[in-house]
Design an enzyme around this catalytic site. Structure first.
Site, PDB file in Angstrom:
ATOM      1  N   ARG A 126      24.543 -29.025   7.736  1.00 53.89           N
ATOM      2  CA  ARG A 126      25.372 -28.239   6.791  1.00 53.89           C
ATOM      3  C   ARG A 126      24.882 -28.325   5.345  1.00 53.89           C
ATOM      4  NH1 ARG A 126      30.053 -30.120   9.787  1.00 53.89           N
ATOM      5  NH2 ARG A 126      30.589 -28.499  11.283  1.00 53.89           N
ATOM      6  N   LYS A 148      17.260 -17.657  -3.142  1.00 52.74           N
ATOM      7  CA  LYS A 148      17.328 -16.801  -1.945  1.00 52.74           C
ATOM      8  C   LYS A 148      16.499 -17.435  -0.837  1.00 52.74           C
ATOM      9  CE  LYS A 148      18.039 -12.147  -3.769  1.00 52.74           C
ATOM     10  NZ  LYS A 148      17.429 -10.823  -3.972  1.00 52.74           N
ATOM     11  N   GLU A 190       4.445  -9.074  -9.478  1.00 50.65           N
ATOM     12  CA  GLU A 190       5.813  -9.501  -9.842  1.00 50.65           C
ATOM     13  C   GLU A 190       5.883  -9.804 -11.340  1.00 50.65           C
ATOM     14  OE1 GLU A 190       8.147  -9.121  -7.697  1.00 50.65           O
ATOM     15  OE2 GLU A 190       7.186  -9.228  -5.743  1.00 50.65           O
ATOM     16  N   LYS A 232      13.171 -14.800 -14.921  1.00 47.76           N
ATOM     17  CA  LYS A 232      13.913 -14.837 -13.654  1.00 47.76           C
ATOM     18  C   LYS A 232      15.137 -15.738 -13.787  1.00 47.76           C
ATOM     19  CE  LYS A 232      14.184 -14.695  -8.878  1.00 47.76           C
ATOM     20  NZ  LYS A 232      13.616 -14.670  -7.572  1.00 47.76           N
ATOM     21  N   GLU A 242      23.540 -11.408  -7.022  1.00 52.83           N
ATOM     22  CA  GLU A 242      23.062 -10.018  -7.040  1.00 52.83           C
ATOM     23  C   GLU A 242      24.192  -8.991  -6.986  1.00 52.83           C
ATOM     24  OE1 GLU A 242      19.846  -9.526  -4.301  1.00 52.83           O
ATOM     25  OE2 GLU A 242      19.202  -7.676  -5.210  1.00 52.83           O
ATOM     26  N   ARG A 246      20.835  -8.700 -11.261  1.00 53.87           N
ATOM     27  CA  ARG A 246      19.749  -9.277 -10.461  1.00 53.87           C
ATOM     28  C   ARG A 246      19.042  -8.180  -9.659  1.00 53.87           C
ATOM     29  NH1 ARG A 246      19.475 -15.026  -7.095  1.00 53.87           N
ATOM     30  NH2 ARG A 246      17.358 -14.669  -6.324  1.00 53.87           N
ATOM     31  N   ASN A 250      14.505  -5.677  -8.262  1.00 55.33           N
ATOM     32  CA  ASN A 250      13.984  -4.845  -7.169  1.00 55.33           C
ATOM     33  C   ASN A 250      13.159  -3.668  -7.685  1.00 55.33           C
ATOM     34  OD1 ASN A 250      15.181  -6.322  -5.064  1.00 55.33           O
ATOM     35  ND2 ASN A 250      17.152  -5.451  -5.653  1.00 55.33           N
ATOM     36  N   HIS A 253      10.454  -2.188  -5.624  1.00 51.91           N
ATOM     37  CA  HIS A 253      10.595  -2.719  -4.274  1.00 51.91           C
ATOM     38  C   HIS A 253      11.169  -1.728  -3.265  1.00 51.91           C
ATOM     39  CE1 HIS A 253       9.566  -6.433  -6.218  1.00 51.91           C
ATOM     40  NE2 HIS A 253       9.682  -7.123  -5.104  1.00 51.91           N
ATOM     41  N   HIS A 257       8.907  -1.649  -0.308  1.00 50.12           N
ATOM     42  CA  HIS A 257       9.306  -2.082   1.037  1.00 50.12           C
ATOM     43  C   HIS A 257       9.054  -0.974   2.063  1.00 50.12           C
ATOM     44  CE1 HIS A 257      12.171  -5.461  -0.477  1.00 50.12           C
ATOM     45  NE2 HIS A 257      10.997  -5.923  -0.162  1.00 50.12           N
ATOM     46  N   HIS A 270       2.468  -7.806  -0.166  1.00 56.52           N
ATOM     47  CA  HIS A 270       3.754  -7.447  -0.761  1.00 56.52           C
ATOM     48  C   HIS A 270       3.546  -6.925  -2.192  1.00 56.52           C
ATOM     49  CE1 HIS A 270       8.005  -7.670  -1.707  1.00 56.52           C
ATOM     50  NE2 HIS A 270       7.746  -8.482  -2.721  1.00 56.52           N
TER      51      HIS A 270
HETATM   52  P1  NAD Z   1       2.702 -16.708   1.891  1.00 55.01           P
HETATM   53  O1  NAD Z   1       3.669 -17.805   1.746  1.00 55.01           O
HETATM   54  O2  NAD Z   1       2.465 -16.175   3.248  1.00 55.01           O
HETATM   55  O3  NAD Z   1       1.316 -17.175   1.260  1.00 55.01           O
HETATM   56  C1  NAD Z   1       0.208 -16.302   1.310  1.00 55.01           C
HETATM   57  C2  NAD Z   1      -1.012 -16.977   1.953  1.00 55.01           C
HETATM   58  O4  NAD Z   1      -1.564 -17.877   1.008  1.00 55.01           O
HETATM   59  C3  NAD Z   1      -0.698 -17.796   3.187  1.00 55.01           C
HETATM   60  O5  NAD Z   1      -1.716 -17.562   4.127  1.00 55.01           O
HETATM   61  C4  NAD Z   1      -0.782 -19.250   2.706  1.00 55.01           C
HETATM   62  O6  NAD Z   1      -1.190 -20.138   3.722  1.00 55.01           O
HETATM   63  C5  NAD Z   1      -1.814 -19.158   1.631  1.00 55.01           C
HETATM   64  N1  NAD Z   1      -1.691 -20.133   0.555  1.00 55.01           N
HETATM   65  C6  NAD Z   1      -0.555 -20.536  -0.062  1.00 55.01           C
HETATM   66  N2  NAD Z   1      -0.852 -21.319  -1.098  1.00 55.01           N
HETATM   67  C7  NAD Z   1      -2.196 -21.444  -1.137  1.00 55.01           C
HETATM   68  C8  NAD Z   1      -3.110 -22.091  -2.009  1.00 55.01           C
HETATM   69  N3  NAD Z   1      -2.681 -22.745  -3.091  1.00 55.01           N
HETATM   70  N4  NAD Z   1      -4.433 -22.010  -1.739  1.00 55.01           N
HETATM   71  C9  NAD Z   1      -4.871 -21.287  -0.683  1.00 55.01           C
HETATM   72  N5  NAD Z   1      -4.062 -20.609   0.159  1.00 55.01           N
HETATM   73  C10 NAD Z   1      -2.734 -20.687  -0.068  1.00 55.01           C
HETATM   74  O7  NAD Z   1       3.106 -15.446   0.997  1.00 55.01           O
HETATM   75  P2  NAD Z   1       3.601 -15.271  -0.511  1.00 55.01           P
HETATM   76  O8  NAD Z   1       2.897 -14.070  -0.988  1.00 55.01           O
HETATM   77  O9  NAD Z   1       3.524 -16.512  -1.303  1.00 55.01           O
HETATM   78  O10 NAD Z   1       5.148 -14.935  -0.329  1.00 55.01           O
HETATM   79  C11 NAD Z   1       5.592 -13.790   0.349  1.00 55.01           C
HETATM   80  C12 NAD Z   1       6.950 -14.063   0.928  1.00 55.01           C
HETATM   81  O11 NAD Z   1       7.824 -14.472  -0.112  1.00 55.01           O
HETATM   82  C13 NAD Z   1       7.583 -12.875   1.597  1.00 55.01           C
HETATM   83  O12 NAD Z   1       8.077 -13.271   2.843  1.00 55.01           O
HETATM   84  C14 NAD Z   1       8.735 -12.501   0.662  1.00 55.01           C
HETATM   85  O13 NAD Z   1       9.829 -11.946   1.353  1.00 55.01           O
HETATM   86  C15 NAD Z   1       9.077 -13.826   0.067  1.00 55.01           C
HETATM   87  N6  NAD Z   1       9.738 -13.735  -1.248  1.00 55.01           N
HETATM   88  C16 NAD Z   1      10.898 -14.393  -1.423  1.00 55.01           C
HETATM   89  C17 NAD Z   1      11.528 -14.343  -2.643  1.00 55.01           C
HETATM   90  C18 NAD Z   1      12.809 -15.084  -2.872  1.00 55.01           C
HETATM   91  O14 NAD Z   1      13.425 -14.890  -3.920  1.00 55.01           O
HETATM   92  N7  NAD Z   1      13.224 -15.933  -1.966  1.00 55.01           N
HETATM   93  C19 NAD Z   1      10.965 -13.615  -3.701  1.00 55.01           C
HETATM   94  C20 NAD Z   1       9.753 -12.978  -3.491  1.00 55.01           C
HETATM   95  C21 NAD Z   1       9.139 -13.034  -2.243  1.00 55.01           C
HETATM   96  N1  GLY Z   2      12.998 -11.531  -5.588  1.00 55.92           N
HETATM   97  C1  GLY Z   2      14.200 -10.939  -6.012  1.00 55.92           C
HETATM   98  C2  GLY Z   2      15.294 -11.891  -6.257  1.00 55.92           C
HETATM   99  O1  GLY Z   2      15.103 -13.074  -6.222  1.00 55.92           O
HETATM  100  O2  GLY Z   2      16.405 -11.473  -6.468  1.00 55.92           O
END
Ligand code: NAD
Ligand code: GLY
Length: 371
Positions: A126, A148, A190, A232, A242, A246, A250, A253, A257, A270
């Site tokens: 939890r 998030k 971003e 942010k 949101e 917030r 987007n 996006h 998306h 992305h």
């Molecule tokens: P990811 O986590 O898949 O990382 C991209 C690639 O880089 C992976 O293959 C990883 O193994 C590699 N990698 C990571 N760090 C590394 C490093 N320092 N050196 C070498 N390789 C490395 O993708 P991402 O682009 O970081 O994130 C995308 C995801 O984030 C999506 O799923 C998206 O929905 C999510 N997201 C969430 C939020 C939120 O607010 N929670 C905001 C934006 C995006």
């Molecule tokens: N990435 C958008 C948010 O965190 O709201």
């Protein structure tokens, strides 16, 4: 080193940004718990990040007395599923001695890992404390801050998850040195987004520092990330769940998306999709008289200069529109989009019409078009 405070009353936390910070992860974690010595810390990392930085993270935690363990997940968006979430919980709950409410979960990696690890932390027993240690520029500037968490469902991306803020965020800019260039560009999309919706001076900073940023120079990256985290943090502090502003995050996006969904998540980054989405949204804003043609060109040119796509062949605007109609952020069946109002401000527009979207795609040369 820079420190940004995310102000959320009793759930406020610090985001520490700088060079050489990963070896100080243990000290940072310990400082979150005044007077406590060590305890259990479980690091969750994908296979790539575990190989590059797992040892350093575990050693740093062990050095200050944490009983530290590592759980790996497969790298990539395809891991962001309920099945992987279940496997992570299986591993976590199989530890002996068993984890308890004092166990700290550390997410080490990109947005995929942080979304997964944050969800595990929010739900195991939890709710366990979560510390985010992002290693991609996208996670540094976006995913690590704001609470998030999510996994994907076959019905769509990020459809299952909760809001739960981390206890702290530690960003070591040195980890960006191993990040592939394409992933750096993804994060920069971003950054441009934040600049367009909130701060024209950030846009000017990026424009004047492109070579240092693309080379991941620690000083430039620390400044860039801290600036983005401040933006942010301010947005999240004002509207954590949101309900209003917030949603400005987007920008780019809604169309982005739809492009990801049309092209396939493994075929376009992305940030690349968001870049195309921002170009299209700027064009819509120009057509509505919200943004000057010069400002739209400035955004377009900066994205191009950062190595992000500003046009893509083979996209069918009518098919994109159908996907956009299903966006979870729409209200009353109408497509909702964030449009810039000049540079540094944005607004939500609730009644984007199919006609103006198609017009902006096809006639005004956005170059999102059918072959
Ligand atoms: P990811 O986590 O898949 O990382 C991209 C690639 O880089 C992976 O293959 C990883 O193994 C590699 N990698 C990571 N760090 C590394 C490093 N320092 N050196 C070498 N390789 C490395 O993708 P991402 O682009 O970081 O994130 C995308 C995801 O984030 C999506 O799923 C998206 O929905 C999510 N997201 C969430 C939020 C939120 O607010 N929670 C905001 C934006 C995006
Ligand atoms: N990435 C958008 C948010 O965190 O709201």
């Amino acid at each position: 080193m820079e420190n940004v405070r995310v102000e959320l009353g009793p759930r406020s936390y610090d985001v520490r940004i700088g060079s050489g910070l990963l070896p100080r992860l243990g000290r940072f974690a310990l400082n979150l718990y005044a007077g406590r010595k060590g305890g259990r810390a479980v690091v969750i990392a994908d296979s790539t990040v575990a190989r590059l930085y797992g040892k350093s993270a575990l050693a740093s935690l062990a050095a200050v007395g944490f009983d530290s363990r590592l759980i790996r997940l497969r790298a990539g968006e395809s891991s962001k599923t309920l099945a992987t979430y279940g496997r992570l919980l299986d591993r976590l709950l199989s530890f002996r001695p068993p984890i308890d409410r004092s166990t700290l979960i550390v997410g080490l990696g990109g947005g995929v890992t942080l979304d997964m690890a944050g969800f595990v932390a929010a739900t195991a027993l939890r709710g366990l404390d979560f510390l985010a240690c992002p290693t991609t520029l996208l996670a540094d500037t976006d995913a690590a801050v704001g609470g998030k968490t999510a996994v994907n469902h076959r019905a769509g991306k990020n459809l299952i998850g909760v809001f739960q803020q981390p206890r702290g965020v530690l960003i070591d800019v040195d980890t960006l040195k191993t990040l592939p260039r394409r992933q750096i560009a993804n994060g920069l999309a971003e950054c441009v987004k934040h600049a367009v919706i909130r701060d024209e001076r950030l846009l000017a900073f990026i424009e004047s520092n492109v070579p240092a940023i693309l080379a991941c120079k620690p000083a430039a990256m620390t400044r860039l990330i801290a600036w983005n985290v401040k933006i942010k943090a301010a947005v999240v502090s004002a509207d954590e769940r949101e309900a209003g502003e917030r949603a400005h995050l987007n920008f780019g996006h809604t169309i982005g998306h739809a492009i990801e969904s049309a092209v396939g998540y493994d075929k376009i980054g992305h940030g690349e999709a968001v870049s195309l989405g921002m170009v299209a949204a700027c064009e819509l804003a120009v057509n509505r008289g919200l943004l000057s043609r010069e400002d739209a060109s400035r955004v377009h040119d900066l994205l191009e200069c950062l190595g992000l796509p500003v046009k893509r062949r083979g996209l069918n605007p009518a098919a994109l529109w159908r996907i956009m109609l299903r966006d979870k952020k729409n209200r009353g069946g109408k497509v909702r989009m964030v449009l810039p109002v000049g540079l540094g401000k944005a607004k939500i527009v609730d009644e984007i019409t199919k006609e103006e979207f198609l017009l902006c795609c096809v006639v005004h040369g956005i170059k999102i078009r059918e072959d």
